[in-house]
Structure formats: C-alpha cells, structure tokens
Scaffold this motif. Structure first.
Motif, PDB file in Angstrom:
ATOM      1  N   THR A  96       0.803  -1.227   0.000  1.00 31.13           N
ATOM      2  CA  THR A  96       0.000   0.000   0.000  1.00 31.13           C
ATOM      3  C   THR A  96       0.831   1.271   0.000  1.00 31.13           C
ATOM      4  OG1 THR A  96      -0.127  -0.068   2.421  1.00 31.13           O
ATOM      5  CG2 THR A  96      -1.883  -1.169   1.191  1.00 31.13           C
ATOM      6  N   GLU A 138      -8.982  -3.444   0.470  1.00 28.63           N
ATOM      7  CA  GLU A 138      -9.554  -2.116   0.240  1.00 28.63           C
ATOM      8  C   GLU A 138      -9.296  -1.658  -1.195  1.00 28.63           C
ATOM      9  OE1 GLU A 138      -9.474   2.480   1.975  1.00 28.63           O
ATOM     10  OE2 GLU A 138      -7.841   1.094   2.453  1.00 28.63           O
ATOM     11  N   GLU A 142     -12.574  -0.989  -3.181  1.00 32.13           N
ATOM     12  CA  GLU A 142     -12.962   0.415  -3.249  1.00 32.13           C
ATOM     13  C   GLU A 142     -12.057   1.258  -4.131  1.00 32.13           C
ATOM     14  OE1 GLU A 142     -13.805   2.030   0.682  1.00 32.13           O
ATOM     15  OE2 GLU A 142     -13.923  -0.011   1.469  1.00 32.13           O
ATOM     16  N   GLN A 144      -9.070   2.359  -3.698  1.00 32.55           N
ATOM     17  CA  GLN A 144      -8.386   3.402  -2.956  1.00 32.55           C
ATOM     18  C   GLN A 144      -7.527   2.758  -1.879  1.00 32.55           C
ATOM     19  OE1 GLN A 144     -11.734   5.554  -1.263  1.00 32.55           O
ATOM     20  NE2 GLN A 144     -11.592   4.407   0.651  1.00 32.55           N
ATOM     21  N   SER A 146      -6.065   3.568   2.093  1.00 34.93           N
ATOM     22  CA  SER A 146      -6.086   4.412   3.281  1.00 34.93           C
ATOM     23  C   SER A 146      -4.814   4.179   4.079  1.00 34.93           C
ATOM     24  CB  SER A 146      -7.302   4.095   4.155  1.00 34.93           C
ATOM     25  OG  SER A 146      -8.501   4.365   3.458  1.00 34.93           O
ATOM     26  N   ASP A 148      -2.428   6.227   7.247  1.00 38.23           N
ATOM     27  CA  ASP A 148      -2.187   7.345   8.164  1.00 38.23           C
ATOM     28  C   ASP A 148      -3.310   8.382   8.107  1.00 38.23           C
ATOM     29  OD1 ASP A 148       0.254   6.176   8.900  1.00 38.23           O
ATOM     30  OD2 ASP A 148       1.280   7.164   7.232  1.00 38.23           O
ATOM     31  N   GLY A 149      -4.539   7.922   8.039  1.00 38.50           N
ATOM     32  CA  GLY A 149      -5.681   8.821   8.052  1.00 38.50           C
ATOM     33  C   GLY A 149      -5.967   9.506   6.735  1.00 38.50           C
ATOM     34  N   GLN A 150      -5.213   9.197   5.698  1.00 39.95           N
ATOM     35  CA  GLN A 150      -5.416   9.800   4.386  1.00 39.95           C
ATOM     36  C   GLN A 150      -5.900   8.739   3.396  1.00 39.95           C
ATOM     37  OE1 GLN A 150      -4.997  13.124   3.664  1.00 39.95           O
ATOM     38  NE2 GLN A 150      -4.552  13.445   5.847  1.00 39.95           N
ATOM     39  N   THR A 151      -6.764   9.155   2.469  1.00 39.62           N
ATOM     40  CA  THR A 151      -7.262   8.264   1.436  1.00 39.62           C
ATOM     41  C   THR A 151      -6.631   8.636   0.099  1.00 39.62           C
ATOM     42  OG1 THR A 151      -9.379   7.961   2.571  1.00 39.62           O
ATOM     43  CG2 THR A 151      -9.313   7.428   0.232  1.00 39.62           C
ATOM     44  N   HIS A 152      -6.051   7.649  -0.547  1.00 37.39           N
ATOM     45  CA  HIS A 152      -5.365   7.879  -1.822  1.00 37.39           C
ATOM     46  C   HIS A 152      -6.090   7.082  -2.911  1.00 37.39           C
ATOM     47  CE1 HIS A 152      -1.969   9.543   0.499  1.00 37.39           C
ATOM     48  NE2 HIS A 152      -2.185   8.536   1.324  1.00 37.39           N
TER      49      HIS A 152
END
Length: 335
Positions: A96, A138, A142, A144, A146, A148-152
């Motif tokens: 990821t 994921e 989806e 995407q 995720s 460290d709290g960010q969605t890429h």
C-alpha cells in the motif's frame, strides 16, 4: 488545456461506440496473442475482467505464461504495470505504501507502494501471510488506499491479477475466502497445444516476445470503453436467469457456501463487457453461460460431507456450475 494541466480521473470519460469497443479489443487481443501462443480464450477473459473493472486470479503450475499474459496486456494498452513478488516477509506497507518523514519539509510524505499502477501483478500471492494478502482488500473493493488517516485514490483502469500455484503447498498460505470473492474471475492457463508450443519455439526461443509488443491503445481509451460497457442493456429476463443460477449454487446439496451477492454483480458486469466486445449493446444468455464457470466456480465452498478431496475442489466446482447451467431453463424470448 494548459500544458501543465493533468486530466482528472474523477471526470467521467465520454463513452465510445460499440464498434470502437470491438475494434480496440480486437487489436489488443491480436497483439497479446502474438506473445502468448494459443491462449485466445484466456486473453478474452482477461479483457472482460479489465473492462468490467474486476480482478483476475490465475491458478496454474509455473512456466505456463501466467505473468507473461499480464505483462503483454499491460504493454498492449500502454499503461503502468507493477509486479509485486509475494514472499513470507512481505509487509502490508510494501503493497500500500508508507509515510516517510521529510527533514526539509518537516512533514510526513506518503511514498506509494506497488499497488499504485493500472495493472498490478501479485505474483505467487499465496506465499505471503493472510495479513499481507488482506492489504489488497480495500484497493480491490474500493479502488483506494487508506494510510495514516489519508485516502489515496487509485487511477483507472485498475486491475489486480494474482497468480498462484495450486499444486505446491509447502511455504504457502490459503487464500482467504474474502480475498477470493473479490476476484471477479479465476482462470487456468493450461499447457499449450503442440502446434502452439512448436510456434513458440520457432518464434520466441531466441528473444522475449514481450519486447516486440507495441501499444495499440492507452488508458484514456480504456476508461472510455469502460463507460460504454456500463451502458450495455441487461433485460429483466437475463437478470432473473442470472439469479436462478446464483440461487442454485446456494441450495446445492454438496455446497456449504454458494455464490455471494458480489458474485451476482460481477457476473452481470462481466456479461456487459463480453456483449460489448462481441458488438452488442445488450446481454444474451450465451454471455452468461460463457462466463458463469470462471466467475462463480472459485467462490464455492464444499461441505465437509461432499466427499470431494481438497485438491480436486476446483474441478468439482466447475462441474457443479456446468451442471447448474444445463438444468437452469433459458429465458423466454421476448421477455
């Protein structure tokens, strides 16, 4: 558009005509077939999965062209292809990505992992631990990542093609059911026919056939084709026919866990792609029958009393689907 501007993937591309779909997919098929001798059916399935926005599981023994098929497809489309070699020490962050502290900027910077590509080859996926395999969930579900709290978001088209050897069990982990269910289709390459293997010796023994592949389309065109595929018509009769097949897997006496609702969606989406590749803007029963085995068989789980040895479940599941297809009435014309 200014020279510095980049096209945005979240903008819906303009759909192309069905004739354009046929022309483009024929060109891709011909190009890939030049590198993978005698595997047109497998190439078609891979194309269907790509255009239906799914993921592909390729199970077979080493040396039959599993990875070569994916690399040839990526080169024909002129899109990014990343290969991730799954090993026992592979970490989820290797897939990821990971955040690294930048001393100059005094901030954490996200470094994308191998999953950030149009086509991702997960080579020998069952050699990594279930925890590492789950890092794909994921992204596959989806599109995407995720961290460290960010969605890429992942750039379209996006397809994961995982390979595994179903024979060798030493040093491998079982693919979790949740992971298998996210693969739209499963195929086996099989050994080439004698004539195809002879042609391979004559044409490709001195150099890699992948080196000769030139792109025939690009990612933007594939996005437009995907938009066209979404608009292919599925009649109520066809939808009910699909549901009859799915329901039969859930009530079969030897099956403990039948096809999931995700399998239903995957089968319909794949049928849309096959119809468009065949020059139609509507799905027919032939599409369902051609794709039911590769899309449904790998999801079936046999009961402990079925008497099917674990190493023969793949063939048994295919036989069950074929039996269900023979027993399920075809939709009536005009419905």
């Amino acid at each position: 558009m200014p020279a510095h501007a980049q096209p945005r993937d979240d903008i819906e591309p303009h759909a192309v005509s069905i004739d354009d779909v046929v022309a483009t997919t024929n060109a891709i098929r011909s190009t890939v077939a030049g590198a993978i001798e005698g595997k047109n059916e497998r190439i078609d399935t891979a194309l269907v999965v790509l255009l239906a926005q799914g993921h592909l599981l390729v199970e077979d023994v080493p040396g039959v062209g599993k990875t070569a098929l994916v690399r040839a497809l990526g080169r024909a489309i002129d899109c990014t292809v990343h290969r991730i070699q799954f090993t026992p020490d592979l970490l989820p962050s290797d897939i990821t990505g990971v955040s690294i502290y930048d001393q100059e900027k005094r901030a954490f910077i996200f470094k994308p992992g191998g999953i950030f590509a149009n086509i991702v080859v997960g080579d020998e996926i069952n050699r990594a631990s279930p925890k590492t395999q789950s890092a794909l969930l994921e992204a596959m579900g989806e599109r995407q990542v995720s961290a460290d709290g960010q969605t890429h978001p992942l750039e379209a088209p996006f397809m994961v093609v995982a390979t595994q050897n179903p024979i060798e069990m030493e040093g491998t982990y079982r693919l979790p059911e949740a992971q298998r269910d996210r693969f739209m289709a499963r195929i086996t390459m099989g050994y080439p026919a004698r004539s195809a293997e002879l042609a391979m010796l004559e044409h490709h023994s001195a150099a890699s056939p992948l080196d000769e592949i030139m792109p025939v389309t690009d990612a933007q065109t594939i996005r437009a084709i995907i938009s066209t595929v979404r608009g292919v018509h599925v009649s109520t009769a066809i939808a009910e026919y699909v549901l009859d097949i799915i329901s039969a897997t859930r009530s079969h006496q030897s099956i403990r866990l039948g096809a999931s609702p995700r399998a239903t969606l995957h089968l319909v989406r794949a049928c849309r792609a096959r119809a468009a590749m065949s020059g139609r803007d509507y799905v027919i029963p032939d599409d369902v029958q051609a794709l039911a085995v590769p899309i449904l068989a790998h999801r079936l789980i046999f009961s402990g009393r079925s008497g099917v040895p674990s190493h023969e479940t793949a063939h048994a599941a295919e036989s069950v689907i074929e039996s269900i297809l023979r027993q399920t009435p075809l939709p009536e014309r005009g419905r």
